[in-house]
Write an enzyme that holds these catalytic residues in place. Sequence first.
Site, PDB file in Angstrom:
ATOM      1  N   LEU A  35       6.779   3.237   1.222  1.00  0.00           N
ATOM      2  CA  LEU A  35       7.549   2.287   1.600  1.00  0.00           C
ATOM      3  C   LEU A  35       8.887   2.371   2.575  1.00  0.00           C
ATOM      4  O   LEU A  35       9.348   3.366   2.748  1.00  0.00           O
ATOM      5  CB  LEU A  35       8.370   1.819   0.385  1.00  0.00           C
ATOM      6  CG  LEU A  35       7.266   1.387  -0.882  1.00  0.00           C
ATOM      7  CD1 LEU A  35       7.923   1.139  -2.330  1.00  0.00           C
ATOM      8  CD2 LEU A  35       6.205   0.327  -0.555  1.00  0.00           C
ATOM      9  N   GLY A  37       5.168 -10.452   3.641  1.00  0.00           N
ATOM     10  CA  GLY A  37       5.783 -10.125   4.945  1.00  0.00           C
ATOM     11  C   GLY A  37       5.113 -10.851   6.067  1.00  0.00           C
ATOM     12  O   GLY A  37       3.815 -10.950   6.329  1.00  0.00           O
ATOM     13  N   GLU A  38       5.784 -11.512   6.730  1.00  0.00           N
ATOM     14  CA  GLU A  38       5.243 -12.403   8.235  1.00  0.00           C
ATOM     15  C   GLU A  38       4.746 -11.372   9.065  1.00  0.00           C
ATOM     16  O   GLU A  38       4.018 -11.816  10.145  1.00  0.00           O
ATOM     17  CB  GLU A  38       6.567 -13.197   8.729  1.00  0.00           C
ATOM     18  CG  GLU A  38       6.951 -14.478   7.897  1.00  0.00           C
ATOM     19  CD  GLU A  38       8.028 -15.130   8.587  1.00  0.00           C
ATOM     20  OE1 GLU A  38       8.552 -14.654   9.747  1.00  0.00           O
ATOM     21  OE2 GLU A  38       8.637 -16.213   8.272  1.00  0.00           O
ATOM     22  N   MET A  66       0.851  -1.265  -0.024  1.00  0.00           N
ATOM     23  CA  MET A  66       0.056  -0.020   0.028  1.00  0.00           C
ATOM     24  C   MET A  66       1.085   1.261  -0.070  1.00  0.00           C
ATOM     25  O   MET A  66       0.304   2.534   0.224  1.00  0.00           O
ATOM     26  CB  MET A  66      -0.982  -0.084   1.225  1.00  0.00           C
ATOM     27  CG  MET A  66      -1.905  -1.184   1.101  1.00  0.00           C
ATOM     28  SD  MET A  66      -3.376  -0.823   2.214  1.00  0.00           S
ATOM     29  CE  MET A  66      -2.790  -0.710   3.845  1.00  0.00           C
ATOM     30  N   GLY A  67       2.118   0.800  -0.336  1.00  0.00           N
ATOM     31  CA  GLY A  67       3.080   2.275  -0.392  1.00  0.00           C
ATOM     32  C   GLY A  67       3.533   2.949   0.942  1.00  0.00           C
ATOM     33  O   GLY A  67       3.454   2.136   1.917  1.00  0.00           O
ATOM     34  N   HIS A  96       9.011  -3.335   3.340  1.00  0.00           N
ATOM     35  CA  HIS A  96       9.046  -3.312   2.056  1.00  0.00           C
ATOM     36  C   HIS A  96      10.096  -3.629   1.204  1.00  0.00           C
ATOM     37  O   HIS A  96       9.981  -4.414   0.325  1.00  0.00           O
ATOM     38  CB  HIS A  96       8.277  -1.991   1.313  1.00  0.00           C
ATOM     39  CG  HIS A  96       6.971  -1.983   2.282  1.00  0.00           C
ATOM     40  ND1 HIS A  96       6.824  -0.701   3.006  1.00  0.00           N
ATOM     41  CD2 HIS A  96       5.700  -2.310   2.210  1.00  0.00           C
ATOM     42  CE1 HIS A  96       5.677  -0.478   3.506  1.00  0.00           C
ATOM     43  NE2 HIS A  96       4.813  -1.635   3.019  1.00  0.00           N
TER      44      HIS A  96
HETATM   45  P1  AMP Z   1       1.453  -2.930   3.294  1.00  0.00           P
HETATM   46  O1  AMP Z   1       1.961  -1.984   2.751  1.00  0.00           O
HETATM   47  O2  AMP Z   1       1.356  -2.629   4.936  1.00  0.00           O
HETATM   48  O3  AMP Z   1       0.122  -3.562   3.098  1.00  0.00           O
HETATM   49  O4  AMP Z   1       2.576  -4.130   3.448  1.00  0.00           O
HETATM   50  C1  AMP Z   1       2.986  -4.492   2.244  1.00  0.00           C
HETATM   51  C2  AMP Z   1       3.523  -5.895   2.475  1.00  0.00           C
HETATM   52  O5  AMP Z   1       4.760  -5.465   3.175  1.00  0.00           O
HETATM   53  C3  AMP Z   1       2.842  -6.908   3.186  1.00  0.00           C
HETATM   54  O6  AMP Z   1       3.180  -8.172   2.708  1.00  0.00           O
HETATM   55  C4  AMP Z   1       3.449  -6.753   4.551  1.00  0.00           C
HETATM   56  O7  AMP Z   1       3.369  -8.017   5.524  1.00  0.00           O
HETATM   57  C5  AMP Z   1       4.941  -6.505   4.314  1.00  0.00           C
HETATM   58  N1  AMP Z   1       5.460  -5.795   5.428  1.00  0.00           N
HETATM   59  C6  AMP Z   1       5.103  -4.822   6.046  1.00  0.00           C
HETATM   60  N2  AMP Z   1       5.589  -4.353   7.176  1.00  0.00           N
HETATM   61  C7  AMP Z   1       6.697  -5.149   7.226  1.00  0.00           C
HETATM   62  C8  AMP Z   1       7.921  -5.319   8.026  1.00  0.00           C
HETATM   63  N3  AMP Z   1       8.158  -4.467   9.109  1.00  0.00           N
HETATM   64  N4  AMP Z   1       8.770  -6.483   7.755  1.00  0.00           N
HETATM   65  C9  AMP Z   1       8.445  -7.269   6.760  1.00  0.00           C
HETATM   66  N5  AMP Z   1       7.380  -7.087   5.929  1.00  0.00           N
HETATM   67  C10 AMP Z   1       6.587  -6.015   6.112  1.00  0.00           C
END
Ligand code: AMP
Length: 282
Positions: free
Chosen positions: A32, A147-148, A29-30, A36
Amino acid sequence: MTVSKIAALRAELEPAHRQRQHIGLVPTMGYLHSGHRSLIEQAVSETELVVTTIFVNPLQFAATEDLSAYPRDLEGDTEAARSSGSHLLFVPSVEEMYPEPPSTTVALRGPLAETLEGASRPSHLPGVATVVAKLFSIVGACRAYFGEKDWQQLALVRRLVGDLSMPVHVVGCPTVREPDGLALSSRNAYLSPEERAAAPVVQRALRAGAAAIVGGERSAQAVNKVMADVISAEPLAELDYVAAVDAATLEVPEPLAGDIRLLAAARFGRARLIDNVGVRAE
Ligand code: AMP
């Protein structure tokens, strides 16, 4: 290169599909951050053509949530994706993804979808599953990096791909943290300095729960109490949930056995933060 149209992205990917190259997909969702970036870097190391997508998906936000306030920085994101090695940035508008309200969405059921985030945010996970299915349909056969940090989302996307036989290999990537243990999140931008200082309590609670299991505790309820007590002791934290569950099914084994995931969600002012850790109960 940035593309905003579905047809343009498909046209860019077509030669790679034809040459049987591996395509890496990193949906985001940006706004970054290094979490990310670590997904993008892993995709770059494992595939020939990496597509990073930036789309703040309205379907996964409830009317009361932070859709309009969600932080955005397309210029910064473009540079972060490029410098991490991403070849393509897909940034569709809401009109491009949903020219009209969709009649077709992905419905979910079972503990994987109905507990934890599913209970706290009922429209969230179906919204995620729908946009992820749509991105998979647009990109085609690929390796998709998640991401986990969003453990339930990762588990659900694995099920989505299996249940609907999608030609996608889902890759889970470790959570990237600040030095004090706070998981990186775009929503950390909402934290005041005091809330930011308090937020690592979530990770401390999860670690206390894991230590209890390593120390021999096998009751999920007892482990949950250990975690809840740590979070409740922090005045700036408002506990949403803590849970000790089976890592794959998100069901609660009693006694705890096998691969266990400890998950927590808590609010700090405007920010709702989630985190999780893994621990093995032999
Ligand atoms: P989001 O932009 O929050 O939707 O996240 C996009 C992707 O990045 C998803 O697969 C999240 O699980 C991953 N992600 C977000 N924060 C982290 C983090 N701190 N470490 C690893 N992956 C992450």
